[in-house]
Enzyme design. Structure first.
Site, PDB file in Angstrom:
ATOM      1  N   HIS A   1      32.806 -26.528 -62.917  1.00 26.10           N
ATOM      2  CA  HIS A   1      31.353 -26.797 -62.571  1.00 26.10           C
ATOM      3  C   HIS A   1      31.135 -26.388 -61.214  1.00 26.10           C
ATOM      4  O   HIS A   1      32.013 -25.976 -60.368  1.00 26.10           O
ATOM      5  CB  HIS A   1      31.413 -28.432 -62.495  1.00 26.10           C
ATOM      6  CG  HIS A   1      32.280 -29.144 -61.419  1.00 26.10           C
ATOM      7  ND1 HIS A   1      31.941 -29.045 -60.036  1.00 26.10           N
ATOM      8  CD2 HIS A   1      33.329 -29.826 -61.433  1.00 26.10           C
ATOM      9  CE1 HIS A   1      33.051 -29.808 -59.459  1.00 26.10           C
ATOM     10  NE2 HIS A   1      33.926 -30.119 -60.167  1.00 26.10           N
TER      11      HIS A   1
ATOM     12  N   GLU B   1      38.501 -34.292 -64.736  1.00 26.89           N
ATOM     13  CA  GLU B   1      39.202 -33.903 -63.551  1.00 26.89           C
ATOM     14  C   GLU B   1      40.643 -34.672 -63.621  1.00 26.89           C
ATOM     15  O   GLU B   1      40.709 -35.834 -64.162  1.00 26.89           O
ATOM     16  CB  GLU B   1      38.548 -33.837 -62.535  1.00 26.89           C
ATOM     17  CG  GLU B   1      39.172 -33.468 -61.333  1.00 26.89           C
ATOM     18  CD  GLU B   1      39.616 -31.968 -61.415  1.00 26.89           C
ATOM     19  OE1 GLU B   1      40.395 -31.763 -62.437  1.00 26.89           O
ATOM     20  OE2 GLU B   1      39.435 -30.930 -60.573  1.00 26.89           O
TER      21      GLU B   1
END
Length: 486
Positions: free
Chosen positions: A51, A125
């Site tokens: 990202h 994550e």
């Protein structure tokens, strides 16, 4: 539509002889990605994107799997750059982390494509439990030795009764189940720093000790090729490139947040005048650079102008020498080009251990197609010779990189992709079996940082970076088959 042609290759198997394999516990817990990929009947390319910059990235806050940060304006811009880099790709599906910062990045890159986006919770994550939300200095102050273990020995780091990195590797293997099972031939995955590291590592059958060794910058793009073979269900898994970023890979003096004084930059010489192949595979690229190769060498020299290069070591062959000359000439003209206030002096050397022509002259290869994982067309004895030669070259280069000086030292190494692939394997402490698992293109740049000095472990900042070549670039996911334009 992206297409790949399967080429003959050595069989990729569980590499149990390597000292850098996954731990026994990890190996027994679940089949390797290579074993899972045996179900493939067609080639598959998987493009990983981290990202863009988030608000917590900007603040220096530990995010983990929390979902309280969003993309900054810079992060949105990075995602837009990635969208343009991947604009020509006909992806069949997009897997994305469900976290806001990753999902928004995926939406920007995916644009108006009609194909589906699939959120996958295993792509979130790394779970960092009590650390999540803390500023880094707060983590140091509040947790002391526990925080130091996270920094220095992450694979064995425990918090709140969990092993975050080990759990992450297990999740990555689970993700590969869905990615490989999907019928799409071209797959986009948009996720996060740590989980993308784990996806790359588990695809190559590397254990948790490779955490923080294969960098993933904001909106960095990594490409993995899965190529089934005809013989007995064997196949090749190749890291086509690692961490191609929207910005220059050499601009930062940090590596994963750590300052680095020593850096090795591997430069593949440009395209040559060899007839019949893009990169001189027929003659192994030892003729002079052709016009495209000259342009590539100049573009690489311009990219490296951002750095003060101390030494350039090249193979004694003509294309490597010509590429090295182009780099040194631009470096020494830095004051005239407005990049420095004084002229630079660059030491030039030739290293015979970077020479691989004698090996190729006697080699028998099964294919002349220059494609992802092309080294797999050579037999094991040829690969062993290349790997052995890279051992000597790597030791000599580390000696050159070592210095008593407190200043940053940057060593540029110019040569054929085969020997530079061997150097990557040496950096990662990998055996000869891994050589077909890496791909380098003409004119490409790969960067290795040494945050603990040349005696310490190398951190791979990027491999096969070609964005600096502009319109002459190898497109980031270009099929390497039947492409006469190159």
């Amino acid at each position: 539509m992206l297409s790949l042609v399967c080429s003959p290759t050595i069989s990729v198997r569980r590499r149990s002889t390597s000292p850098c394999r996954a731990t026994l516990r990890e190996a027994e817990a679940t089949p390797s990605v290579a074993e899972k990929a045996r179900r493939l009947r067609e080639a598959k390319r998987v493009v990983l994107v981290r990202h863009g910059q988030s608000t917590w990235n900007e603040e220096g806050r530990i995010q983990g799997s929390s979902d309280f940060s969003v993309l900054t304006s810079k992060g949105e811009s990075q995602a837009e750059t990635s969208r343009q880099m991947l604009l020509s790709d006909s992806f069949d599906v997009c897997f994305t982390s469900p976290l806001i910062r990753s999902k928004r990045t995926a939406e920007i890159i995916w644009g108006s494509r009609p194909e589906e986006m699939l959120p996958d919770s295993d792509l979130r994550e790394i779970d960092l439990y009590s650390f999540q939300g803390l500023l880094k200095h707060e983590g140091k102050e509040r947790y002391g030795s526990l925080y130091r273990q996270w920094q220095k020995d992450a694979p064995n780091f425990t918090i709140d009764g969990h092993y975050p990195v080990r759990q992450l590797w297990d999740r990555a293997r689970n993700c590969w189940d869905r990615i490989l099972a999907h019928e799409g031939k071209s797959v986009l995955v948009v996720a996060h720093n740590a989980v993308n590291q784990a996806l790359v590592a588990t695809a190559l059958d590397l254990g948790t000790e490779y955490f923080r060794i294969l960098l993933q910058s904001n909106c960095g793009v990594s490409v993995l090729d899965f190529t089934p073979q005809d013989q007995g269900g064997t196949f090749n898994i190749c890291l086509n490139r690692l961490n191609q970023t929207p910005n220059s890979p050499v601009a930062s003096g940090t590596s994963g947040g750590r300052k680095t004084k020593s850096r090795m930059i591997l430069v593949c010489h440009g395209a040559t005048q060899s007839p019949g192949s893009e990169f001189g595979l027929g003659g192994m690229g030892y003729e002079a650079l052709n016009m495209l190769g000259v342009i590539q060498s100049q573009k690489t020299a311009e990219l490296l102008l951002d750095l003060k290069v101390n030494c350039i070591v090249s193979s004694p062959r003509v294309p490597a020498i010509d590429t090295a000359t182009a780099i040194s000439e631009v470096q020494e003209a830095a004051d005239c080009l407005g990049a420095d206030c004084v002229p630079r002096y660059v030491e030039r050397k030739q290293l015979f251990d970077l020479e691989v022509q004698p090996i190729f002259q006697k080699a028998t290869k099964n294919s002349t197609t220059y494609q992802s994982g092309w080294l797999s067309c050579f037999n094991q004895s040829t690969l062993k010779e290349l790997w052995t030669k890279s051992v000597s070259a790597w030791q000599a280069l580390l000696e050159d990189l070592s210095s008593e000086s407190e200043e940053e030292k940057i060593l540029v190494v110019v040569g054929h992709p085969a020997i530079l692939t061997g150097l990557l394997c040496q950096c990662l402490h990998l055996s000869v079996d891994w050589m077909p698992s890496f791909h380098l293109d003409p004119g490409s740049v790969s960067v290795i940082d040494f945050p603990d000095g040349p005696a310490g472990r190398g951190v791979v900042r990027c491999t096969n970076y070609t964005a600096h070549l502009g319109r002459w670039s190898i497109p980031i996911t270009r099929s390497t088959v039947d492409d006469e334009a190159f």
